[in-house]
Design a protein around this motif. Structure first.
Motif, PDB file in Angstrom:
ATOM      1  N   MET A 274       4.586 -17.713  -6.467  1.00 19.35           N
ATOM      2  CA  MET A 274       3.794 -16.592  -6.975  1.00 19.35           C
ATOM      3  C   MET A 274       2.523 -16.412  -6.148  1.00 19.35           C
ATOM      4  O   MET A 274       2.102 -15.287  -5.860  1.00 19.35           O
ATOM      5  N   LEU A 275       1.901 -17.537  -5.764  1.00 17.03           N
ATOM      6  CA  LEU A 275       0.682 -17.447  -4.962  1.00 17.03           C
ATOM      7  C   LEU A 275       0.958 -16.715  -3.657  1.00 17.03           C
ATOM      8  O   LEU A 275       0.181 -15.851  -3.230  1.00 17.03           O
ATOM      9  N   LEU A 276       2.078 -17.066  -3.042  1.00 15.65           N
ATOM     10  CA  LEU A 276       2.408 -16.423  -1.765  1.00 15.65           C
ATOM     11  C   LEU A 276       2.596 -14.927  -1.951  1.00 15.65           C
ATOM     12  O   LEU A 276       2.129 -14.122  -1.152  1.00 15.65           O
ATOM     13  N   ILE A 277       3.293 -14.549  -3.025  1.00 17.56           N
ATOM     14  CA  ILE A 277       3.525 -13.122  -3.258  1.00 17.56           C
ATOM     15  C   ILE A 277       2.206 -12.403  -3.501  1.00 17.56           C
ATOM     16  O   ILE A 277       1.907 -11.382  -2.879  1.00 17.56           O
ATOM     17  N   VAL A 278       1.407 -12.969  -4.407  1.00 17.27           N
ATOM     18  CA  VAL A 278       0.180 -12.278  -4.803  1.00 17.27           C
ATOM     19  C   VAL A 278      -0.765 -12.139  -3.615  1.00 17.27           C
ATOM     20  O   VAL A 278      -1.273 -11.055  -3.330  1.00 17.27           O
ATOM     21  N   THR A 279      -0.970 -13.239  -2.895  1.00 11.51           N
ATOM     22  CA  THR A 279      -1.936 -13.155  -1.797  1.00 11.51           C
ATOM     23  C   THR A 279      -1.327 -12.441  -0.588  1.00 11.51           C
ATOM     24  O   THR A 279      -2.022 -11.658   0.069  1.00 11.51           O
ATOM     25  N   GLY A 280      -0.051 -12.686  -0.306  1.00 10.81           N
ATOM     26  CA  GLY A 280       0.576 -12.074   0.864  1.00 10.81           C
ATOM     27  C   GLY A 280       0.673 -10.572   0.720  1.00 10.81           C
ATOM     28  O   GLY A 280       0.100  -9.806   1.516  1.00 10.81           O
ATOM     29  N   VAL A 281       1.378 -10.133  -0.307  1.00  7.68           N
ATOM     30  CA  VAL A 281       1.516  -8.693  -0.530  1.00  7.68           C
ATOM     31  C   VAL A 281       0.144  -8.085  -0.813  1.00  7.68           C
ATOM     32  O   VAL A 281      -0.181  -6.995  -0.334  1.00  7.68           O
ATOM     33  N   GLY A 282      -0.661  -8.830  -1.577  1.00  7.18           N
ATOM     34  CA  GLY A 282      -2.005  -8.349  -1.895  1.00  7.18           C
ATOM     35  C   GLY A 282      -2.807  -8.082  -0.637  1.00  7.18           C
ATOM     36  O   GLY A 282      -3.491  -7.063  -0.529  1.00  7.18           O
ATOM     37  N   PHE A 283      -2.718  -9.004   0.321  1.00  5.09           N
ATOM     38  CA  PHE A 283      -3.474  -8.827   1.565  1.00  5.09           C
ATOM     39  C   PHE A 283      -3.033  -7.562   2.299  1.00  5.09           C
ATOM     40  O   PHE A 283      -3.860  -6.744   2.731  1.00  5.09           O
ATOM     41  N   LEU A 284      -1.720  -7.385   2.423  1.00  2.26           N
ATOM     42  CA  LEU A 284      -1.222  -6.196   3.138  1.00  2.26           C
ATOM     43  C   LEU A 284      -1.697  -4.921   2.449  1.00  2.26           C
ATOM     44  O   LEU A 284      -2.076  -3.946   3.110  1.00  2.26           O
ATOM     45  N   ILE A 285      -1.669  -4.928   1.132  1.00  7.75           N
ATOM     46  CA  ILE A 285      -2.093  -3.722   0.411  1.00  7.75           C
ATOM     47  C   ILE A 285      -3.590  -3.491   0.591  1.00  7.75           C
ATOM     48  O   ILE A 285      -4.050  -2.355   0.696  1.00  7.75           O
ATOM     49  N   HIS A 286      -4.353  -4.572   0.642  1.00  5.58           N
ATOM     50  CA  HIS A 286      -5.793  -4.414   0.899  1.00  5.58           C
ATOM     51  C   HIS A 286      -6.026  -3.746   2.259  1.00  5.58           C
ATOM     52  O   HIS A 286      -6.845  -2.838   2.375  1.00  5.58           O
ATOM     53  N   VAL A 287      -5.306  -4.236   3.257  1.00  2.00           N
ATOM     54  CA  VAL A 287      -5.478  -3.670   4.599  1.00  2.00           C
ATOM     55  C   VAL A 287      -5.122  -2.184   4.584  1.00  2.00           C
ATOM     56  O   VAL A 287      -5.877  -1.342   5.078  1.00  2.00           O
ATOM     57  N   TYR A 288      -4.005  -1.886   3.962  1.00  2.00           N
ATOM     58  CA  TYR A 288      -3.544  -0.502   3.862  1.00  2.00           C
ATOM     59  C   TYR A 288      -4.601   0.378   3.198  1.00  2.00           C
ATOM     60  O   TYR A 288      -4.869   1.495   3.622  1.00  2.00           O
ATOM     61  N   SER A 289      -5.216  -0.180   2.145  1.00  2.00           N
ATOM     62  CA  SER A 289      -6.189   0.606   1.384  1.00  2.00           C
ATOM     63  C   SER A 289      -7.413   0.968   2.197  1.00  2.00           C
ATOM     64  O   SER A 289      -8.101   1.933   1.899  1.00  2.00           O
ATOM     65  N   ILE A 290      -7.728   0.145   3.202  1.00  2.00           N
ATOM     66  CA  ILE A 290      -8.923   0.455   4.008  1.00  2.00           C
ATOM     67  C   ILE A 290      -8.800   1.874   4.557  1.00  2.00           C
ATOM     68  O   ILE A 290      -9.752   2.656   4.516  1.00  2.00           O
ATOM     69  N   ALA A 291      -7.586   2.194   5.061  1.00  2.00           N
ATOM     70  CA  ALA A 291      -7.396   3.546   5.592  1.00  2.00           C
ATOM     71  C   ALA A 291      -7.160   4.549   4.464  1.00  2.00           C
ATOM     72  O   ALA A 291      -7.678   5.657   4.488  1.00  2.00           O
ATOM     73  N   TYR A 292      -6.378   4.117   3.457  1.00  2.00           N
ATOM     74  CA  TYR A 292      -5.991   5.073   2.410  1.00  2.00           C
ATOM     75  C   TYR A 292      -7.203   5.572   1.635  1.00  2.00           C
ATOM     76  O   TYR A 292      -7.267   6.728   1.246  1.00  2.00           O
ATOM     77  N   MET A 293      -8.143   4.690   1.400  1.00  3.82           N
ATOM     78  CA  MET A 293      -9.280   5.059   0.555  1.00  3.82           C
ATOM     79  C   MET A 293     -10.505   5.473   1.365  1.00  3.82           C
ATOM     80  O   MET A 293     -11.582   5.619   0.807  1.00  3.82           O
ATOM     81  N   GLN A 294     -10.347   5.637   2.685  1.00  4.54           N
ATOM     82  CA  GLN A 294     -11.549   5.766   3.507  1.00  4.54           C
ATOM     83  C   GLN A 294     -12.435   6.965   3.157  1.00  4.54           C
ATOM     84  O   GLN A 294     -13.637   6.926   3.374  1.00  4.54           O
ATOM     85  N   ASP A 295     -11.850   8.004   2.602  1.00  6.52           N
ATOM     86  CA  ASP A 295     -12.670   9.168   2.288  1.00  6.52           C
ATOM     87  C   ASP A 295     -13.233   9.122   0.876  1.00  6.52           C
ATOM     88  O   ASP A 295     -13.924  10.039   0.460  1.00  6.52           O
ATOM     89  N   ASP A 296     -12.904   8.064   0.152  1.00 12.59           N
ATOM     90  CA  ASP A 296     -13.343   8.013  -1.242  1.00 12.59           C
ATOM     91  C   ASP A 296     -14.793   7.557  -1.318  1.00 12.59           C
ATOM     92  O   ASP A 296     -15.194   6.603  -0.652  1.00 12.59           O
ATOM     93  N   GLU A 297     -15.549   8.229  -2.147  1.00  8.03           N
ATOM     94  CA  GLU A 297     -16.970   7.878  -2.218  1.00  8.03           C
ATOM     95  C   GLU A 297     -17.186   6.526  -2.894  1.00  8.03           C
ATOM     96  O   GLU A 297     -18.174   5.853  -2.644  1.00  8.03           O
TER      97      GLU A 297
END
Lengths: 459, 637
Positions: free
Chosen positions: B93-116
């Motif tokens: 579970m740790l691997l899933i949460v942190t692994g997938v979580g990390f990728l989604i965090h990276v993705y969000s940097i671009a996805y949310m970039q225009d959000d105030e």
């Protein structure tokens, strides 16, 4: 004993300061007095003093609850000072009444005699009647005072009648005498005694606003000045529950079958009906009043549990409830000051300009709703565990359901605060007293949530 | 060796501290520094725990790494400590949460970039990771519950992230409250566990429980209540309707919370308590039924949804249903396997959908998409991979995990297997319907948006590609025995499920020829579904004349579940509260006051001057209360 004397003297000193016409002095006197009392209070730890022929019993239960009452009174006092001082001419008289009420609550936690209990409750109530009407040029405040007074005197009458009946049956006001009467009858009480006990209970239940003796609470909470409502909602309720707990767990434990049903019904009714009645409320003060009624029901669970966990659970619950209530009302006081209204909609978009106030209210609401990591969750958890341990599983089930429903109305203000509609949001400037109150309540709410052992280890 | 052990202990704590620090940092100082820095720091706060998780995962097997942080509640014999532990199940579970979580965090940097509210978003995300890690790393039920509630809270905050939108607010509230209904079950189970075993530590509880006989009634209630908790968090019948509404939140949130991590918490919890469940065969049976029913119900609804995220939401519910079905037949490893592969391909689907929505400037209606494959090639490609994976076509990951579940179902009861196959066919059908409608055919949206269609930035694309790779090869975690290999995950998790499988003593195993038949059946079914989907949605064969038949209308209307719930629960509670408020407080009071007012002459009249002053009524009610209490007291004695 020094504690009670010190606080009483503080009150007198404040009145003297008022006579000397030194406004603004009262805050420092009160803070100094309360701090001194707080320290002296803990010197009595483990001493188990019995004073005046057991009229006053200063055991550890009394010490911790007194400490809690002193702290919450001090917080309310800070709030009071921040909001009354600018315009109130007779500031010191009202301040003194607050302190006197606090003094009488000390009696309610440490009585060893029915007369002392009665004196404590009555002194507190009389202070509160006046405090409720302390904004004397405002109609709602007058109305609240009158209502509270009329209903309160009725409750007092009932309670006094109860005490008289108990005296009639047992021939004593003193719990030693009453206990020996109970042993002599083999815990088979006469109906005179049982009715007396019931009436006494009703008087106390009225003070903590438990269903069906709660009707005054929403009206009086709404009409009273908000600072005073804070006091009623937090400190007064703690003192009332402490008095009830001492009465049953310490003195009438042997005859639990006689009163257990009453307490169970009142507890269940309080939290369940109040939760449902809180749902449609549009005004925040009324909402908190009903929320307070439901918490009275949860607090009563400790009286019912009456096992080795009960006192600790009660302490934790009382502390976290009181802290959350003070925090929530403090935010409300600030908002009312600017908006002159307590409709829930005044919170709309508050998060944008008043981050700290918004944060405080969110934490307070989540703690009351029992969401970790705030202390409200641990408090509910401990309380439910204690009651489950004593075998009241059905009550726990209802309690958990009620607290799930309660989430609906605790989320209402949060949702409004976080909404982006900033059209009617104004920047509220906070005085230093208010900042202290909020920082203290929020920090403690978080600390007791993560380390509940700090409190539960005490009892 | 001792020092090594100690070092690993500390990792458990460090894993928690990084996301917490990230939360505090983004929350407090996020506004003052640039968005990119906030995003990188927040992602790092998840990446470092990921590295630690790998180290932990490599070092746990029979030996459990545990760390007691502090005595949490202690008085008399009431003793709960704040303690953490890691065994193979936790490590996974740790691997899933942190692994997938990390990728989604990276993705969000671009996805949310225009959000105030960029920094607020990342602080919530880190807080979510923190609570999710607490949930999986805890070594007793209470700490687990803290995580359980915490993720619910973060989910509430993140669904309603765009609070300007009233609908979001309602969705967030609905999700939170529905979850609380489930939590109620969990909480009651905790009380029951405590009164039964006098401890909440997993090790003590499970050790004591394994001494009990199967069919014990206390165990029955504990497991049933825990399962109710799981249905809330993992969106199973009857508490599933919140998940589709939760799609109102930002898409990365849907990927992280409502696909890969939080919603699987229920599966994890049941797998964690597998010993208790092994002792309660009735509850296991119930779980299997609820699971398969949810899988079918949600799949049938997904077929007719037109919002790209809603389709994926129902798909998630349906796949979770498979996991529960697996748990129900005692295939704990199978459930965890599917949980793992699902986390990969469903996160990928959501992120790819996010990329589509992003490129279309916020459009979510699939009827206004189409033909996007020419313009956003990478997204199309990874979406297709995820579709194949979820549909269960070899050799993609979803095939192996779904196949394992299906054969477990067959071992238990062929009927369950048939239902499972039907679900799998529907899955393939609606996934490819989505694929064809979004990426193939011709574009059906407005001209204006068509001009702006563009592939997303690299920061978004790279996580997609990594997830796509993992979705393809994820199956190697559990290659089945008929392929002549060892089942890696089975061996890895065996220390955790050893006792429970002993109690269940499943001996029946399928022979290889049977396995082949099952697999070929399912593959053929899935392929037919894809072809049908191709005909209907791409070639536009008119299967139904204009109007949808009645049966399908039921699917389309989601079985009217929302309306039914609205009526049953919301309306009834409101009615009850209305009863108290309107009837008791206002009407009765009025009536009684007017009636009694005549009797209570003088005082009553004087008090009437008080604005809406029902004082005499209050006294009247108090007297009634006293009489009632007296009556009860003497009746009962």
């Amino acid at each position: 004993m020094e504690v009670i004397i010190i606080i009483a003297l503080t009150g007198i000193a404040i009145m003297m300061a008022g006579a000397l016409n030194k406004p603004g002095f009262s805050l420092w006197i009160a803070i100094a007095g309360l701090m001194l009392a707080f320290i002296l209070n803990f010197r009595l730890w483990n001493t188990n003093l019995h004073l005046f022929n057991d009229m006053i019993v200063y055991d550890n239960f009394a010490v911790v609850f007194n400490a809690l009452i002193i702290v919450s009174s001090a917080l309310v006092f800070l709030l009071f000072h921040s909001h009354y001082s600018p315009w109130e001419k007779h500031l010191d008289e009202i301040a003194a009444l607050l302190i006197f009420a606090c003094t009488s609550m000390m009696l309610m936690t440490s009585y060893g005699n029915l007369v002392v209990l009665f004196i404590g409750i009555e002194t507190m109530s009389i202070c509160l009647y006046v405090l409720a009407g302390s904004r004397k040029y405002e109609l709602p405040s007058n109305e609240a005072a009158l209502k509270y007074f009329l209903l309160g005197s009725f409750a007092t009458g009932v309670m006094l009648f109860g005490i008289a009946l108990i005296y009639g049956a047992s021939g004593s006001f003193d719990f030693h005498g009453i206990t020996s009467y109970l042993t002599s009858t083999g815990n088979q009480t006469s109906s005179m005694f049982s009715i007396g006990l019931l009436l006494l209970t009703v008087g106390l239940l009225f003070k903590i606003a438990a269903v069906p003796f709660h009707f005054w609470a929403p009206d009086v909470y709404e009409g009273s000045p908000t600072v005073i409502t804070t006091f009623m909602g937090s400190t007064v309720k703690i003192a009332g529950v402490a008095a009830l707990y001492r009465l049953y767990a310490y003195h009438f434990a042997a005859i639990k079958p006689i009163w257990a049903t009453t307490i169970m019904i009142v507890s269940a009714l309080s939290f369940f009906a109040a939760v449902l009645m809180a749902l449609p409320q549009k005004r925040f003060k009324r909402l908190l009043a009903y929320s307070g009624i439901s918490h009275a029901g949860f607090l009563l669970m400790a009286v019912l549990a009456m096992n080795q966990y009960a006192a600790s659970a009660l302490l934790l619950y009382a502390a976290s409830y009181s802290l959350a209530t003070i925090a929530a009302f403090t935010v409300l006081v600030e908002v009312i000051e600017v908006r002159w209204d307590d409709e829930l909609s005044v919170f709309k978009g508050m998060g944008a300009k008043n981050k700290f106030l918004a944060f405080a209210l969110i934490v307070a609401m989540l703690s009351m709703a029992g969401i970790p990591p705030f202390s409200g969750f641990m408090a509910k958890f401990m309380m439910f565990s204690a009651v489950a341990e004593s075998g009241y599983i059905v009550l726990v089930v209802f309690g958990v359901i009620a607290s799930a429903i309660s989430l609906v109305y605790y989320l209402k203000p949060i949702t409004l605060i976080l909404s982006k509609d900033e059209s009617n949001s104004t920047n509220i400037k906070l005085s230093w007293e208010v900042i202290i109150v909020l920082v203290v309540t929020l920090t403690l709410t978080l600390i007791f949530g993560i380390f509940p052992g700090l409190l539960t280890g005490l009892l | 060796m001792v020092s090594m052990e100690n070092n690993l202990n500390i990792l458990l704590l460090l894993i928690l501290l990084f996301p917490l620090a990230g939360f505090l940092f983004s929350g407090l100082f996020g506004k003052t520094i640039s968005k990119l820095v906030v995003g990188i720091l927040a992602s790092t706060a998840v990446f470092i725990p990921f590295v630690f998780s790998i180290i932990l995962a490599a070092n746990v097997s029979e030996n459990v790494i545990s760390l007691r942080l502090f005595e949490w509640i202690h008085f008399q014999n009431f003793n709960i400590s704040f303690s953490l532990m890691a065994d193979p199940l936790t490590a996974l579970m740790l691997l899933i949460v942190t692994g997938v979580g990390f990728l989604i965090h990276v993705y969000s940097i671009a996805y949310m970039q225009d959000d105030e509210s960029f920094s607020r978003f990342f602080s919530y995300m880190n807080l979510f990771i923190f609570f999710m890690l607490i949930l999986v790393i805890s070594s007793n039920f209470l700490v687990m519950f803290i995580g359980w509630e915490g993720v619910g809270l973060c989910s509430y905050l993140l669904i309603g992230f765009w609070y300007g939108d009233h609908e979001n607010n309602n969705a967030a509230k609905k999700a939170f409250i529905m979850n609380r209904i489930g939590d109620l079950g969990f909480l009651l189970a905790i009380f029951l566990i405590f009164t039964t075993f006098n401890s909440l530590e997993f090790s003590t509880v499970f050790a004591n429980a394994s001494q009990m006989i199967s069919g014990n009634s206390t165990i029955f209630w504990i497991t049933l209540l825990l399962f109710i908790g799981a249905t809330g968090k993992s969106a199973q019948i009857p508490l599933y309707t919140w998940l589709p509404d939760a799609m109102a939140g930002p898409t990365p949130v849907s990927a992280l919370i409502h696909a890969a991590t939080m919603v699987t918490a229920g599966v994890y919890m049941i797998a964690r308590s597998s010993i208790l469940y092994a002792l309660a065969p009735e509850v296991l049976g119930l779980i299997a039924i609820v699971g398969i029913a949810t899988a079918l119900l949600a799949a049938s609804i997904a077929i007719f949804q037109n919002d790209i995220k809603k389709v994926l939401a129902y798909s998630t519910i349906s796949q979770l249903g498979y996991m529960f079905a697996a748990l129900g037949v005692g295939a704990f490893t199978g459930a965890m396997f599917h949980l793992t592969t699902h986390a990969l391909f469903k996160a990928l689907l959501f992120l790819a959908a996010g990329s589509v929505i992003h490129s279309l400037g916020g459009e979510q209606n699939i009827n206004k998409m189409g033909g996007l494959s020419k313009k956003i090639k990478v997204t199309t490609f990874v979406f297709l991979i995820a579709c194949i994976a979820i549909s269960g076509i070899p050799p993609f990951s979803g095939f192996f995990s779904k196949d394992e579940i299906l054969s477990s179902l067959f071992e238990k009861n062929p009927l369950l297997w048939i239902l499972g196959i039907i679900g799998a066919i529907m899955t393939a059908f609606y996934m490819f319907r989505l694929y064809f409608l979004v990426f193939k055919g011709t574009y059906r949206g407005s001209e204006e948006t068509a001009k702006h269609i563009h592939e997303s930035s690299k920061i978004m694309i790279i996580p997609l590609i990594i997830l796509a790779l993992l979705s393809i090869i994820g199956g190697i975690l559990g290659l089945p025995e008929w392929m002549g290999s060892r089942h890696f995950l089975q061996n890895y998790l065996s220390p955790v499920f050893k006792n429970s499988s002993q109690i269940l003593h499943e001996t029946k195993h399928l022979v290889i020829s049977e396995e082949y038949i099952l697999i070929i059946t399912s593959i053929i079914g899935v392929l037919i579904a894809i072809v049908c989907s191709w005909f209907i949605y791409l070639k536009r064969y008119k299967v139904f004349d204009a109007k949808i038949p009645v049966v399908f209308r039921i699917f389309e209307k989601k079985y009217w579940m929302d309306e039914i719930y609205q009526f049953l629960f919301v309306k009834s509670t409101l009615w009850l509260s209305d009863f108290f408020y309107q009837i008791v407080e206002i009407k009765w009071i009025d009536a009684i006051v007017n009636g009694v007012g005549v009797l209570v002459v003088s005082t009553g009249r004087r008090l009437r001057y008080i604005q809406n002053g029902y004082t005499e009524f209050y006294v009247f009610m108090m007297v009634l209360g006293i009489i009632a209490l007296l009556f009860i007291n003497f009746l009962i004695r």
